[in-house]
Write a protein that holds these residues in place. Sequence first.
Motif, short mmCIF file in Angstrom:
data_model
loop_
_atom_site.label_atom_id
_atom_site.label_comp_id
_atom_site.label_asym_id
_atom_site.label_seq_id
_atom_site.Cartn_x
_atom_site.Cartn_y
_atom_site.Cartn_z
N LEU A 1 12.76 -14.13 5.05
CA LEU A 1 12.26 -13.09 4.15
C LEU A 1 12.66 -11.71 4.67
CD1 LEU A 1 10.63 -12.25 1.71
CD2 LEU A 1 8.56 -12.42 3.09
N LEU A 2 12.55 -11.52 5.98
CA LEU A 2 12.93 -10.23 6.55
C LEU A 2 14.42 -9.98 6.35
CD1 LEU A 2 10.64 -10.17 9.68
CD2 LEU A 2 10.89 -8.29 8.05
N THR A 3 15.21 -11.02 6.43
CA THR A 3 16.64 -10.87 6.15
C THR A 3 16.85 -10.50 4.68
OG1 THR A 3 17.04 -12.58 7.81
CG2 THR A 3 18.87 -12.04 6.33
N TRP A 4 16.06 -11.12 3.84
CA TRP A 4 16.19 -10.88 2.40
C TRP A 4 15.93 -9.40 2.05
CZ3 TRP A 4 12.35 -10.60 -1.82
CH2 TRP A 4 12.94 -10.73 -3.09
N VAL A 5 14.96 -8.79 2.74
CA VAL A 5 14.68 -7.38 2.44
C VAL A 5 15.56 -6.47 3.30
CG1 VAL A 5 12.30 -7.79 1.73
CG2 VAL A 5 12.79 -7.22 4.11
N GLY A 6 16.53 -7.05 4.01
CA GLY A 6 17.49 -6.22 4.74
C GLY A 6 17.01 -5.80 6.12
N LEU A 7 16.07 -6.54 6.69
CA LEU A 7 15.57 -6.19 8.03
C LEU A 7 15.90 -7.28 9.03
CD1 LEU A 7 12.07 -4.67 7.13
CD2 LEU A 7 14.12 -3.45 7.86
N GLY A 8 16.96 -8.05 8.74
CA GLY A 8 17.34 -9.17 9.61
C GLY A 8 17.65 -8.74 11.03
N GLN A 9 18.06 -7.47 11.18
CA GLN A 9 18.40 -6.99 12.52
C GLN A 9 17.21 -6.32 13.21
OE1 GLN A 9 21.47 -7.68 13.71
NE2 GLN A 9 21.63 -8.76 11.75
N ARG A 10 16.10 -6.16 12.47
CA ARG A 10 14.96 -5.42 13.06
C ARG A 10 13.73 -6.29 13.19
NH1 ARG A 10 15.57 0.11 13.12
NH2 ARG A 10 14.39 -0.39 14.96
N LEU A 11 13.91 -7.57 13.38
CA LEU A 11 12.77 -8.50 13.42
C LEU A 11 11.72 -8.09 14.45
CD1 LEU A 11 14.37 -12.06 13.27
CD2 LEU A 11 13.59 -10.61 11.41
N TRP A 12 12.18 -7.57 15.59
CA TRP A 12 11.24 -7.31 16.68
C TRP A 12 10.93 -5.83 16.85
CZ3 TRP A 12 9.47 -11.77 16.86
CH2 TRP A 12 10.32 -12.86 16.66
N ALA A 13 11.38 -5.04 15.86
CA ALA A 13 11.09 -3.61 15.94
C ALA A 13 9.63 -3.35 15.64
CB ALA A 13 11.97 -2.86 14.93
N MET A 14 9.07 -2.31 16.30
CA MET A 14 7.71 -1.91 15.99
C MET A 14 7.74 -0.91 14.84
SD MET A 14 6.36 -3.83 18.02
CE MET A 14 4.90 -3.91 19.02
N PRO A 15 6.76 -0.97 13.95
CA PRO A 15 6.78 -0.10 12.77
C PRO A 15 7.05 1.38 13.06
CG PRO A 15 5.10 -1.73 12.52
CD PRO A 15 5.66 -1.93 13.90
N PHE B 1 0.83 -1.20 0.00
CA PHE B 1 0.00 0.00 0.00
C PHE B 1 0.87 1.25 0.00
CE2 PHE B 1 -2.42 -3.32 2.17
CZ PHE B 1 -3.58 -3.32 1.42
N GLN B 2 0.30 2.31 -0.59
CA GLN B 2 1.04 3.57 -0.66
C GLN B 2 1.41 4.04 0.75
OE1 GLN B 2 -0.88 6.43 -3.11
NE2 GLN B 2 0.86 7.84 -3.07
N GLU B 3 0.44 3.92 1.67
CA GLU B 3 0.74 4.38 3.03
C GLU B 3 1.08 3.19 3.94
OE1 GLU B 3 -3.55 3.73 2.44
OE2 GLU B 3 -1.82 4.18 1.19
N PHE B 4 1.63 2.15 3.34
CA PHE B 4 2.14 0.92 4.01
C PHE B 4 1.06 0.10 4.71
CE2 PHE B 4 5.75 4.05 4.80
CZ PHE B 4 6.33 3.81 3.57
N ARG B 5 0.27 0.77 5.54
CA ARG B 5 -0.75 0.07 6.32
C ARG B 5 -0.17 -1.06 7.17
NH1 ARG B 5 -6.57 -0.45 4.04
NH2 ARG B 5 -6.96 1.68 3.54
N LEU B 6 0.95 -0.77 7.79
CA LEU B 6 1.51 -1.74 8.73
C LEU B 6 0.70 -1.66 10.01
CD1 LEU B 6 5.21 -0.83 8.03
CD2 LEU B 6 4.04 -2.93 7.32
N LEU B 7 0.64 -2.74 10.76
CA LEU B 7 -0.06 -2.69 12.04
C LEU B 7 0.94 -2.26 13.12
CD1 LEU B 7 -2.41 -5.80 11.86
CD2 LEU B 7 -2.65 -3.51 10.89
N ASP B 8 0.73 -1.06 13.63
CA ASP B 8 1.73 -0.44 14.51
C ASP B 8 1.92 -1.15 15.83
OD1 ASP B 8 2.36 1.42 12.65
OD2 ASP B 8 1.17 3.06 13.53
N HIS B 9 0.92 -1.93 16.24
CA HIS B 9 1.07 -2.61 17.53
C HIS B 9 1.70 -3.99 17.39
CE1 HIS B 9 -2.65 -4.12 15.86
NE2 HIS B 9 -2.57 -5.15 16.67
#
Lengths: 298, 256
Positions: free
Chosen positions: B113-127, B77-85
């Motif tokens: 997959l998260l590692t593949w998109v370069g977020l391997g270090q941020r697995l538990w980060a909140m959006p 989505f253009q505005e991502f629509r990630l679930l912030d919680h």
Amino acid sequence: MSVATEDPMARWKPAPLLPRDEEREFSLHFVVAVLCFLACLAAVAAIGADRAASGWARDIRGEATVQVRPKLGETGSTAAARAAEALAGVKGVTEAAALEKEKAEALLKPWLGDAVLDDLPIPHLVTVRLDPKAPATAADLHRALSAAGIDGDVDDHARWLRDVERAAGLVRWIAFGVFVVVAAAAGAVVAFATRAGMAAQKDVVEVLHLSGARDEFIARVFQTRFGRLAFEAGAVGALAAIAVALILKLLGGQDGFTPALPLSWWDVTAVSPCPLIAATVAALAARLTTLRLLRGWE
Amino acid sequence: MRYGRSSEVLKDVAFTLAPGSFHFLTGASGAGKSSLLKLIYLAHRPSRGRIELFGHDVESASRNDLPFLRRRVGVVFQEFRLLDHLSAFDNVALPLRIAGMKPDEYRDDVAELLTWVGLGQRLWAMPPTLSGGEKQRLAIARAVVNRPDLLLADEPTGNVDHEMALRILRLFVELNRLGTTVLIASHDQDLVRRSGMPVLHLYDGKLTRHSGEARAEPRAAPRPAPRDETPQADEQAQFDLGDESEFGDDFGEDEA
Ligand SMILES: Nc1ncnc2c1ncn2[C@@H]1O[C@H](COP(=O)(O)OP(=O)(O)O)[C@@H](O)[C@H]1O
Ligand SMILES: [Mg+2]
């Protein structure tokens, strides 16, 4: 000393899909707990009333009264004594005794006063204790009287019994009505909260929806949230009602609160299904509300 | 299609996306790119015209079938629509949960997959704690985790710098190579030209098609992560492209 490195991945569990909404949930918790408390009190009161009513009914059913009309040349007391003797032999009668004149007068005094009492023909009564397991019927008693050649009326208190039973039935229906009204109110409150929750979490719901969640899946999310909440609130309300009932019982001494509302220690456990019923009502309300709202989306 | 009682946003749109193809959707701001994507990911129904998705006529599909069609379409989505919680990990796991999979079945895939998109270090980060580029990549990971047959992305490079835009483009190219049909709405002319991919252009509610001209960086140019590191690499065959990913939006007729 070596410390095993904890792997958060291994401990990972899917997080709840709805964010916590402390404020709204607290009010809902409170309202549902209060409703459950009231419903439980109604249930306990109904049990007490029912117990009282059946106690009275048992007493009434165990007694009959015979009014004897003395024959010419026979005093009332002799007639009553003869009747008592005849009735005592009937099957289903444990005891029959003529009511002494003084006692009968004592019974009437509060109503009529001293003055008129002397002039009044005092009815000659025989009180009959019946076997509670197999009580003799009015007809049985009548037959025994006729056989002994005694003229008299038998009152098996059937009218009182009907009244008491009608009153007990009424109490039961009122308790049931209170329960239904309270359950409906709880359902309405939860439906309202679900609607508010869905509006507040529209973003979440939309993402779920667009990610291919079936209505059933989304309904389950809300159903679980509100069902669990109502379970907790129901437990709180039930415990509060138990506390109140126990206080009443302790204050009322050994015989229960009063003779009018006798409660046994076990009666209070009747409220134990409350959390489950509350959870069911809430889950159902949340589910139906969610499904209806989702269906309106397209 | 139209919103409420306004005039029609899209009126003459007819195209088919071949399975495994890669298209850009361009047009000025307000041209209706997002609206067209919404039609395809079934967030809106057309006021007239016909949409066919994976060989199913969307209009006649029953309400119970729509979720299963939606699961085959990944959307950024253009505005991502990630679930912030929810953590990055939970966000990406979401479509798999919805599809009814058990945590043990996807735990490792999600991390990979998260590692593949370069977020391997941020697995538990909140959006809310992520940067724009990180959010973008998280949104992409969520869109592709269920191995959709069709990937739609709405301005996926709109909020990131040029460097990040190229990285993201490479992700899409790699996914496309693995068999996913890709449609990206963008007004980043430079990026579109660089990719050399065919373009669907929206103007005045009408859609025109331009074949991609291979320019500075042809299709093969971006060098993505080595294949055996990608979660999907060894499972290409699982992309079910037996049926056509087809959209026949025909808005040319009179309104019904
Ligand atoms: N939810 C909406 N309600 C009403 N009008 C909308 C809505 N979304 C978009 N529009 C209008 O539709 C037109 C196309 O918008 P959009 O599809 O977002 O264009 P683009 O993505 O190409 O910038 C614009 O005129 C916009 O104002
Ligand atoms: Mg847009």
